[in-house]
Design a protein around this motif. Sequence first.
Motif, PDB file in Angstrom:
ATOM      1  N   ALA A  68     -30.497  45.159  32.880  1.00 26.11           N
ATOM      2  CA  ALA A  68     -30.175  45.425  34.291  1.00 26.11           C
ATOM      3  C   ALA A  68     -29.461  46.765  34.417  1.00 26.11           C
ATOM      4  O   ALA A  68     -29.772  47.569  35.316  1.00 26.11           O
ATOM      5  N   ASP A  69     -28.500  47.017  33.524  1.00 25.34           N
ATOM      6  CA  ASP A  69     -27.773  48.296  33.564  1.00 25.34           C
ATOM      7  C   ASP A  69     -28.727  49.475  33.462  1.00 25.34           C
ATOM      8  O   ASP A  69     -28.591  50.476  34.179  1.00 25.34           O
ATOM      9  N   GLN A  70     -29.702  49.355  32.598  1.00 21.67           N
ATOM     10  CA  GLN A  70     -30.664  50.456  32.436  1.00 21.67           C
ATOM     11  C   GLN A  70     -31.425  50.696  33.727  1.00 21.67           C
ATOM     12  O   GLN A  70     -31.634  51.832  34.146  1.00 21.67           O
ATOM     13  N   ARG A  71     -31.830  49.601  34.394  1.00 23.43           N
ATOM     14  CA  ARG A  71     -32.571  49.739  35.659  1.00 23.43           C
ATOM     15  C   ARG A  71     -31.696  50.412  36.723  1.00 23.43           C
ATOM     16  O   ARG A  71     -32.154  51.286  37.450  1.00 23.43           O
ATOM     17  N   TRP A  72     -30.427  49.994  36.790  1.00 23.40           N
ATOM     18  CA  TRP A  72     -29.546  50.576  37.813  1.00 23.40           C
ATOM     19  C   TRP A  72     -29.233  52.036  37.510  1.00 23.40           C
ATOM     20  O   TRP A  72     -29.091  52.849  38.415  1.00 23.40           O
ATOM     21  N   ARG A  73     -29.102  52.373  36.217  1.00 24.07           N
ATOM     22  CA  ARG A  73     -28.833  53.783  35.876  1.00 24.07           C
ATOM     23  C   ARG A  73     -30.009  54.666  36.295  1.00 24.07           C
ATOM     24  O   ARG A  73     -29.832  55.783  36.761  1.00 24.07           O
ATOM     25  N   LEU A 122     -31.971  54.095  38.780  1.00 28.33           N
ATOM     26  CA  LEU A 122     -31.889  54.243  40.238  1.00 28.33           C
ATOM     27  C   LEU A 122     -30.733  55.172  40.614  1.00 28.33           C
ATOM     28  O   LEU A 122     -30.839  55.957  41.564  1.00 28.33           O
ATOM     29  N   ASP A 123     -29.635  55.089  39.872  1.00 27.37           N
ATOM     30  CA  ASP A 123     -28.484  55.955  40.149  1.00 27.37           C
ATOM     31  C   ASP A 123     -28.882  57.431  40.027  1.00 27.37           C
ATOM     32  O   ASP A 123     -28.476  58.261  40.849  1.00 27.37           O
ATOM     33  N   ASP A 124     -29.690  57.739  39.036  1.00 26.26           N
ATOM     34  CA  ASP A 124     -30.160  59.129  38.860  1.00 26.26           C
ATOM     35  C   ASP A 124     -30.994  59.567  40.068  1.00 26.26           C
ATOM     36  O   ASP A 124     -30.901  60.701  40.529  1.00 26.26           O
ATOM     37  N   VAL A 125     -31.829  58.659  40.554  1.00 24.51           N
ATOM     38  CA  VAL A 125     -32.659  58.978  41.728  1.00 24.51           C
ATOM     39  C   VAL A 125     -31.779  59.191  42.954  1.00 24.51           C
ATOM     40  O   VAL A 125     -31.945  60.147  43.711  1.00 24.51           O
ATOM     41  N   LEU A 126     -30.812  58.300  43.129  1.00 25.37           N
ATOM     42  CA  LEU A 126     -29.953  58.363  44.320  1.00 25.37           C
ATOM     43  C   LEU A 126     -28.944  59.507  44.244  1.00 25.37           C
ATOM     44  O   LEU A 126     -28.288  59.824  45.237  1.00 25.37           O
ATOM     45  N   ALA A 127     -28.836  60.144  43.087  1.00 20.77           N
ATOM     46  CA  ALA A 127     -28.000  61.350  42.983  1.00 20.77           C
ATOM     47  C   ALA A 127     -28.674  62.509  43.712  1.00 20.77           C
ATOM     48  O   ALA A 127     -28.022  63.456  44.145  1.00 20.77           O
ATOM     49  N   ARG A 128     -29.989  62.417  43.853  1.00 22.82           N
ATOM     50  CA  ARG A 128     -30.758  63.533  44.436  1.00 22.82           C
ATOM     51  C   ARG A 128     -31.197  63.281  45.862  1.00 22.82           C
ATOM     52  O   ARG A 128     -31.616  64.192  46.561  1.00 22.82           O
ATOM     53  N   GLN A 129     -31.141  62.020  46.321  1.00 23.53           N
ATOM     54  CA  GLN A 129     -31.645  61.680  47.666  1.00 23.53           C
ATOM     55  C   GLN A 129     -30.907  60.445  48.163  1.00 23.53           C
ATOM     56  O   GLN A 129     -30.487  59.604  47.363  1.00 23.53           O
ATOM     57  N   PRO A 130     -30.742  60.318  49.487  1.00 21.69           N
ATOM     58  CA  PRO A 130     -29.917  59.215  50.007  1.00 21.69           C
ATOM     59  C   PRO A 130     -30.603  57.846  49.972  1.00 21.69           C
ATOM     60  O   PRO A 130     -29.929  56.822  49.972  1.00 21.69           O
ATOM     61  N   ALA A 176     -22.153  48.668  34.919  1.00 19.30           N
ATOM     62  CA  ALA A 176     -21.824  50.053  34.606  1.00 19.30           C
ATOM     63  C   ALA A 176     -21.317  50.729  35.877  1.00 19.30           C
ATOM     64  O   ALA A 176     -21.616  50.287  36.987  1.00 19.30           O
ATOM     65  N   GLU A 177     -20.539  51.785  35.712  1.00 18.31           N
ATOM     66  CA  GLU A 177     -20.091  52.582  36.864  1.00 18.31           C
ATOM     67  C   GLU A 177     -21.281  53.388  37.380  1.00 18.31           C
ATOM     68  O   GLU A 177     -21.879  54.166  36.627  1.00 18.31           O
ATOM     69  N   LEU A 178     -21.624  53.187  38.638  1.00 17.82           N
ATOM     70  CA  LEU A 178     -22.826  53.822  39.204  1.00 17.82           C
ATOM     71  C   LEU A 178     -22.460  54.433  40.554  1.00 17.82           C
ATOM     72  O   LEU A 178     -22.631  53.797  41.596  1.00 17.82           O
ATOM     73  N   PRO A 179     -21.931  55.653  40.561  1.00 18.61           N
ATOM     74  CA  PRO A 179     -21.388  56.202  41.811  1.00 18.61           C
ATOM     75  C   PRO A 179     -22.425  56.333  42.926  1.00 18.61           C
ATOM     76  O   PRO A 179     -22.101  56.102  44.100  1.00 18.61           O
ATOM     77  N   HIS A 180     -23.648  56.641  42.564  1.00 15.77           N
ATOM     78  CA  HIS A 180     -24.645  56.873  43.618  1.00 15.77           C
ATOM     79  C   HIS A 180     -25.196  55.556  44.171  1.00 15.77           C
ATOM     80  O   HIS A 180     -25.511  55.461  45.356  1.00 15.77           O
TER      81      HIS A 180
END
Length: 208
Positions: free
Chosen positions: A135-140, A142-150, A181-185
Motif C-alpha cells: 500500500a505504501d508503494q502505491r501511495w508513494r 500517487l504522491d509523486d504524481v500529486l507533487a506535480r498536479q492538484p 508513510a509521510e505523504l505530503p502531497h
Amino acid sequence: MVRIWGRRNSINVMKVVWTAEELGLAYERVDVGGPFGQLDGPAFGAMNPNRKIPVLEEDGLIVWESNTIVRYLAASRGSEGLLPANPARRALVEKWMDWVLTELNPPIGTIFIQLIRTPEDQRDLAAVQAACPVADQRWRLLDDVLARQPYVAGDSFTAADLAVGPFVHRWYHLPPPATRAELPHVRDYYERLRERPAYLAHCCLPLT
Ligand SMILES: N[C@@H](CCC(=O)N[C@@H](CS)C(=O)NCC(=O)O)C(=O)O
C-alpha cells in the motif's frame, strides 16, 4: 429517477453516491448488503448475478461495477469535466480508475477487512503486515504524481478522483498496526477533497 442499491459504508457505493451528488442528480439509495442482507435473494440476483453492490437502476437500465456506473453517470449527463469525450484525454482519466481496481484496492482492501471487519481474535496480522508496504508503494507513486498536479488526472477534478478519493479517507483512518508513510502531497490532496461537501458527507464516514 436514479436508484442506487447498496449500504452507505461500502467504498464502491460511496464512489457512486459521490458521483451522483457531484452531478447534482436526484437519486434514491436503498440499503442492501452487509447487515442489510438481500444480496442472496432472487430479486437482487436478477439485477446483479455477482450479488455485489453497488447496482444502479435507471429507466429499466441496470448497471453493476462501480467504475462503470461512474462512467455511465458522467457520460449520460454529458459531463466533459468528469469524463472527457476525447479518447486521449479520457484515457488519462480511465487508467487511474483501472489502477484503483488492480493496484490500490488489493492491499488497502486486505488491511481494511482484517482490521475493521474481522473480529480481533480471527485477524490475519501477517496478511496486514505484508499488505502495508505494498500500500505504501502505491501511495508513494500517487504522491509523486500529486507533487506535480492538484488532481489525480491533471489540473482539474475528474472521475479519477471519484475512484481514488474514498480510499484516501480510508487510508488515513486505518488503526495500528496499519502503517502510513509521510505523504505530503496525498495529505494536501485529502484536504482539497474535503473542501467538497459531497466528499465530506458520503466518503468521510467512520470506518465500519
Ligand atoms: N468490482 C466491484 C466490487 C463490488 C464489491 O466488492 N462490493 C462489495 C461492497 S464494497 C459487496 O458487495 N460486498 C457484499 C456486501 O456488501 O454484503 C465494484 O467495483 O462494484
